[in-house]
Design a protein around this motif. Structure first.
Motif, short mmCIF file in Angstrom:
data_model
loop_
_atom_site.label_atom_id
_atom_site.label_comp_id
_atom_site.label_asym_id
_atom_site.label_seq_id
_atom_site.Cartn_x
_atom_site.Cartn_y
_atom_site.Cartn_z
N UNK A 176 10.75 0.27 5.90
CA UNK A 176 10.40 0.20 4.70
C UNK A 176 8.30 0.33 4.81
N UNK B 179 7.25 3.03 2.04
CA UNK B 179 6.27 3.25 1.31
C UNK B 179 4.73 3.56 1.28
N UNK C 278 5.13 6.92 -0.18
CA UNK C 278 5.52 6.79 -1.42
C UNK C 278 3.70 6.73 -2.08
N UNK C 279 3.47 5.23 -1.43
CA UNK C 279 1.31 4.80 -2.32
C UNK C 279 0.67 5.56 -1.93
N UNK C 280 0.36 6.25 -0.72
CA UNK C 280 -0.46 7.29 -0.23
C UNK C 280 -0.19 8.69 0.05
N UNK D 37 -1.64 -1.59 6.62
CA UNK D 37 -1.92 -2.00 5.67
C UNK D 37 -0.51 -1.90 5.10
N UNK D 38 0.16 -1.00 5.05
CA UNK D 38 1.50 -1.24 4.51
C UNK D 38 2.60 -1.80 5.20
N UNK E 277 1.42 -4.99 6.92
CA UNK E 277 1.40 -5.89 6.13
C UNK E 277 2.13 -6.60 5.26
N UNK E 278 1.88 -5.53 4.79
CA UNK E 278 2.91 -5.50 2.76
C UNK E 278 3.93 -5.74 3.13
N UNK F 206 4.10 -9.54 4.91
CA UNK F 206 4.44 -10.47 3.48
C UNK F 206 5.63 -10.84 2.31
N UNK F 207 6.02 -9.43 2.38
CA UNK F 207 7.21 -9.67 1.17
C UNK F 207 8.34 -10.24 2.53
N UNK G 162 6.89 -14.28 3.65
CA UNK G 162 5.62 -15.39 3.12
C UNK G 162 5.66 -16.82 3.29
N UNK H 63 -4.32 -9.11 11.41
CA UNK H 63 -5.27 -7.38 11.24
C UNK H 63 -5.86 -6.94 12.61
N UNK I 92 2.94 -9.45 -3.47
CA UNK I 92 3.61 -8.80 -2.92
C UNK I 92 4.45 -10.31 -1.96
N UNK J 88 2.62 0.96 -5.68
CA UNK J 88 1.40 2.32 -6.16
C UNK J 88 0.24 2.51 -7.20
#
Lengths: 143, 147
Positions: free
Chosen positions: A28, A32, A35-37, A105-106, A108-109, A112-113, A116, A128, B116, B129
């Motif tokens: 994941x 991610x 896509x995001x970067x 960062x991804x 960690x996201x 978190x998802x 939670x 971190x 998130x 994004x």
């Protein structure tokens, strides 16, 4: 910002909670990131399918998380735990170290998802710091 | 000028229309103060920020988190003109509050993580994004008047 004993035990405890989903987290996070970067796709021009959920992304995400999990198990001595991987990244892969932060960062996201309730601010700061230390050790052999 | 796709516009409107400003604002700011403790330098008069529990329970942090998050409303309502919309706030952050712009990125990262956690599987890579692009544009606008 080196790891305290508290950081080490917090990260190990977190890993205990997330270990069943480690492969999924890796896949994941990597998917991610691509896509995001989008600039990170430049390292995978040899792959046919860079979309999240593709076989190559899943496999490589699992590989990466395997290495991160291994680092967690050797958290008391990250420099020696990561020296071979550092050599690989420095001489062969030559990934710009700025990207380690992006992947962290991804990761960690995604944690978190998926977790939670467990990913409190205290757990967040230790993870971190761990990722930052891991990145530092991974870049050790670069120059 | 920033180009937004229909998906990006819809995503941003959707996220903020459903946002629990008090909870998300509080959690994002508190998380930032815990994960990046040097950011506490801007909150000397907030009382007890001694540890994570104190920060999370601090009513001034909670209140300010809400203020900051509502500050994003301007951008949500003026997506085609964020730079001009934030000119005054940029001057404020630079001249009066003296905030190092790098902190905007730290808070934005914490906000991303809180959102998130709330949205779970709804926080798809494309949604992430769009959200991160929106925050990056806001940060750029807030940094614009620094000299």
């Amino acid at each position: 910002m080196s790891l305290t004993t508290k950081d080490m035990s917090v990260v190990k405890a977190l890993w205990g909670k997330i270990s069943s989903k480690v492969d999924e987290i890796g896949a994941e996070a990597l998917g991610r990131m691509l896509v995001v970067y989008p600039q990170t796709k430049t390292y995978f021009s040899h792959w046919a399918d860079l979309s999240p959920g593709s076989a190559q992304v899943k496999k490589h995400g699992k590989t990466i998380m395997g290495a991160v999990s291994d680092a967690v198990s050797k958290i008391d001595d990250l420099p020696s735990a990561l020296s071979q991987l550092s050599e690989l990244h420095a001489s062969k892969l030559r990934v710009d170290p700025a990207n380690f932060k992006i992947l962290a960062h991804n990761l960690i996201v995604v944690v978190a998802m998926l977790f939670p309730a467990d990913f409190t601010p205290e757990v967040h700061v230790s993870l971190d710091k761990f990722m930052q230390n891991l990145a530092w050790c991974l870049a050790e052999r670069y120059r | 000028m920033v180009e937004w796709t229909e998906f990006e516009r819809a995503t941003i409107q959707d996220i903020f229309s459903k946002m629990d400003y008090e909870s998300v604002g509080h959690n994002a700011l508190a998380r930032c103060l815990v994960v990046y403790p040097w950011t506490q330098r801007y909150f000397g008069n907030f009382g007890n920020l001694y540890n994570a529990a104190a920060i999370m329970g601090n009513p001034l942090v909670a209140a300010h988190g809400t203020v900051v998050l509502h500050g994003l409303d301007k951008a949500v309502k003026n997506m085609d003109n964020i730079k001009a919309t934030y000119a005054e706030l940029s001057v404020l952050h630079s001249e009066k509050l003296h905030v190092d712009p790098d902190n905007f990125r730290l808070l934005a990262d914490c906000l991303t993580i809180v959102v998130a956690a709330r949205l779970g599987s709804g926080f798809t890579p494309d949604v992430q994004a769009a959200f991160q692009k929106f925050l990056a544009v806001v940060i750029s606008a807030l940094t614009k008047q620094y000299h």
